[in-house]
Scaffold this active site. Structure first.
Site, PDB file in Angstrom:
ATOM      1  N   GLY A 200       0.793  -1.218   0.000  1.00  0.00           N
ATOM      2  CA  GLY A 200       0.000   0.000   0.000  1.00  0.00           C
ATOM      3  C   GLY A 200       0.824   1.265   0.000  1.00  0.00           C
ATOM      4  N   THR A 201       1.928   1.275   0.724  1.00  0.00           N
ATOM      5  CA  THR A 201       2.760   2.479   0.780  1.00  0.00           C
ATOM      6  C   THR A 201       3.323   2.820  -0.595  1.00  0.00           C
ATOM      7  OG1 THR A 201       3.342   2.159   3.103  1.00  0.00           O
ATOM      8  CG2 THR A 201       4.854   3.480   1.773  1.00  0.00           C
TER       9      THR A 201
ATOM     10  N   ASN B 255      -7.822   4.479   9.242  1.00  0.00           N
ATOM     11  CA  ASN B 255      -7.187   3.322   9.866  1.00  0.00           C
ATOM     12  C   ASN B 255      -7.199   3.370  11.385  1.00  0.00           C
ATOM     13  OD1 ASN B 255      -5.256   5.518   9.117  1.00  0.00           O
ATOM     14  ND2 ASN B 255      -3.885   4.348  10.447  1.00  0.00           N
TER      15      ASN B 255
ATOM     16  N   GLN C  86      -7.948   0.009   4.275  1.00  0.00           N
ATOM     17  CA  GLN C  86      -8.747  -0.479   5.394  1.00  0.00           C
ATOM     18  C   GLN C  86     -10.156  -0.877   4.970  1.00  0.00           C
ATOM     19  OE1 GLN C  86      -7.793  -1.071   8.535  1.00  0.00           O
ATOM     20  NE2 GLN C  86      -5.708  -0.325   8.243  1.00  0.00           N
TER      21      GLN C  86
ATOM     22  N   HIS D  95      -2.344  -7.603   2.930  1.00  0.00           N
ATOM     23  CA  HIS D  95      -2.207  -8.127   4.286  1.00  0.00           C
ATOM     24  C   HIS D  95      -3.243  -7.625   5.266  1.00  0.00           C
ATOM     25  CE1 HIS D  95      -0.158  -4.710   6.529  1.00  0.00           C
ATOM     26  NE2 HIS D  95      -0.090  -4.283   5.287  1.00  0.00           N
TER      27      HIS D  95
ATOM     28  N   THR E 171      10.240  -6.921 -11.324  1.00  0.00           N
ATOM     29  CA  THR E 171       9.742  -8.274 -11.530  1.00  0.00           C
ATOM     30  C   THR E 171       8.555  -8.531 -10.612  1.00  0.00           C
ATOM     31  OG1 THR E 171      11.951  -9.058 -12.097  1.00  0.00           O
ATOM     32  CG2 THR E 171      10.351 -10.718 -11.429  1.00  0.00           C
TER      33      THR E 171
ATOM     34  N   CYS F  68       5.235   6.913  16.992  1.00  0.00           N
ATOM     35  CA  CYS F  68       6.318   7.024  17.972  1.00  0.00           C
ATOM     36  C   CYS F  68       7.611   7.197  17.188  1.00  0.00           C
ATOM     37  CB  CYS F  68       6.384   5.781  18.850  1.00  0.00           C
ATOM     38  SG  CYS F  68       7.591   5.895  20.178  1.00  0.00           S
TER      39      CYS F  68
END
Length: 406
Positions: A70-71, A157, A185, A207, A243, A340
């Site tokens: 996703g990033t 999210n 999400q 995922h 690939t 964090c």
């Protein structure tokens, strides 16, 4: 020790069918860009998976661009659309993003401001985390000619708010501005229809719904101009070189088809677990505050105001990290939903954008359900949470009494 994993919004276990599909493909050899027999077999698997995923998200197979997650897809959308739209039109400098976006959208946008002359506009949200449509309307009316793109997530999210994507698209398209949405999400929890939404680009990943980590896709209209972020072999319409991960792609397609095919049943089961948890927390910790939409219903049209698998609370007088570690030691795994950085806990930018005071935002916990979740998970949370909150508050008072920061 009995354990309850309630952090499925971070990642959820692979489904047995996706795992079987992935292991089967891992035992095979073949680069889908090769022309020999093994390569053609791998290419066939990729294209069949592309068709399966397209059907699951309401898109055409030619609109699916596989990525490494996703990033990467969010980076390709934000950077690729901006660069393409600004080519020959230097005045198009503005990137409009909601103030509650995931950092996979926010960070590329601010990187573009630092390195490519972009001007970032953070669209405000209301107290439930929903984008202010009037603010978007006014921004576009005043600056549409200078706007490169709009990016607003399908569902948040952290607090689970489902955004009014169709209305956002209508407002932007009225001015000829393309819209991207991070639907990571949303897919597998609420109806996601790329064609029906009118979006120009949409991010999904494996995922979050039972597929493997490291496989995602950018769904992009064929006529949407995109400048490449990765350069190399020219795979994926010449936009995303590299690939292709045949095994991951196959497992992603299987997981998506499975989740979307059982969407109504999944959503109802998730919502029932969530509602038990919410009611139980409100009873046992009366001053805990549910964040995000207060409406927990699942409308017949599927346009729920909140993700069915999400419950996000703030606990007055507590630090989120204290709550997290104490719950973990009691067998419950959840998330604070806050960033964090450099070892310094910081309150969630999502909660702050919603108008939650910083001292309250620091005491946040996100509970999120997935396919393996059960009533036993909820029972364990409700059993241990009151004691955990009491200990976290005591720790906070000790910290204040010794001059510690809150």
């Amino acid at each position: 020790m009995t354990r309850a994993y309630l952090d499925h919004a971070a990642t959820t276990p692979m489904s047995s069918s996706a795992l079987e599909a992935m292991t089967t493909e891992l035992a095979r050899t073949g680069n889908p860009s090769s022309l020999h027999t093994a390569g053609r077999a791998a290419r066939r698997t990729v294209e069949e998976s592309r068709e399966t995923l397209a059907a699951a998200v309401g898109a055409r197979p030619s609109e699916i661009l596989f990525t490494g997650g996703g990033t990467e897809a969010d980076n390709l959308a934000v950077k690729g659309i901006f660069w393409a739209r600004r080519s020959g039109r230097p005045e198009r400098r503005r990137i409009l993003v909601s103030a509650v976006e995931h950092h996979a959208v926010l960070d590329p946008a601010f990187w573009m401001a630092e390195h490519s002359g972009a001007e970032i506009v953070l669209l405000p949200v209301d107290g439930e985390g929903r984008v202010d449509l009037d603010a978007l309307r006014e921004e576009l009316a005043a600056n549409a000619a200078q706007t490169a793109l709009v990016s607003v997530m399908w569902a948040n999210n952290e607090v689970g708010t489902v955004q009014p994507i169709r209305e956002i698209v209508q407002l932007a398209h009225h001015h000829g501005v393309p819209v991207h949405s991070d639907a990571v999400q949303a897919l597998g929890q609420v109806p996601v229809d790329f064609a029906g939404s009118g979006l120009d680009a949409m991010t999904v990943t494996a995922h979050k719904l039972g597929g493997p980590v490291g496989t995602g896709a950018l769904v992009a209209r064929k006529d949407l101009a995109l400048t490449s972020v990765l350069h190399g072999g020219g795979q994926e319409r010449g936009v995303r070189s590299g690939t292709l991960d045949v095994a991951g792609i196959r497992a992603f397609a299987v997981a998506a088809a499975e989740a979307v095919g059982a969407l109504e049943e999944r959503a109802a089961r998730f919502a029932a677990l969530r509602d038990r948890l919410v009611a139980g927390i409100r009873e046992r910790v009366p001053d805990a505050v549910l964040r995000g939409p207060a409406d927990l219903t699942l409308p017949a049209d599927g346009r729920s105001p909140r993700l069915p698998a999400n419950a996000h609370f703030t606990f007055p007088g507590c630090e989120g990290d204290s709550l997290l570690y104490l719950l973990d030691s009691a067998g419950v795994e959840v998330s604070t939903g806050s960033a964090c950085q450099a070892g310094v806990p910081r309150p969630s930018h999502v909660l702050l954008a919603m108008g939650v005071p910083e001292v309250e935002a620091r005491g946040a916990l996100r509970f999120s359900f997935g396919a393996p979740s059960s009533d036993a998970d909820v029972d364990l949370v409700l059993e241990v949470l009151p004691g955990v909150v009491e200990r976290a508050r005591a720790a906070g008072l000790v910290s204040l009494g010794t001059g510690g920061a809150r």
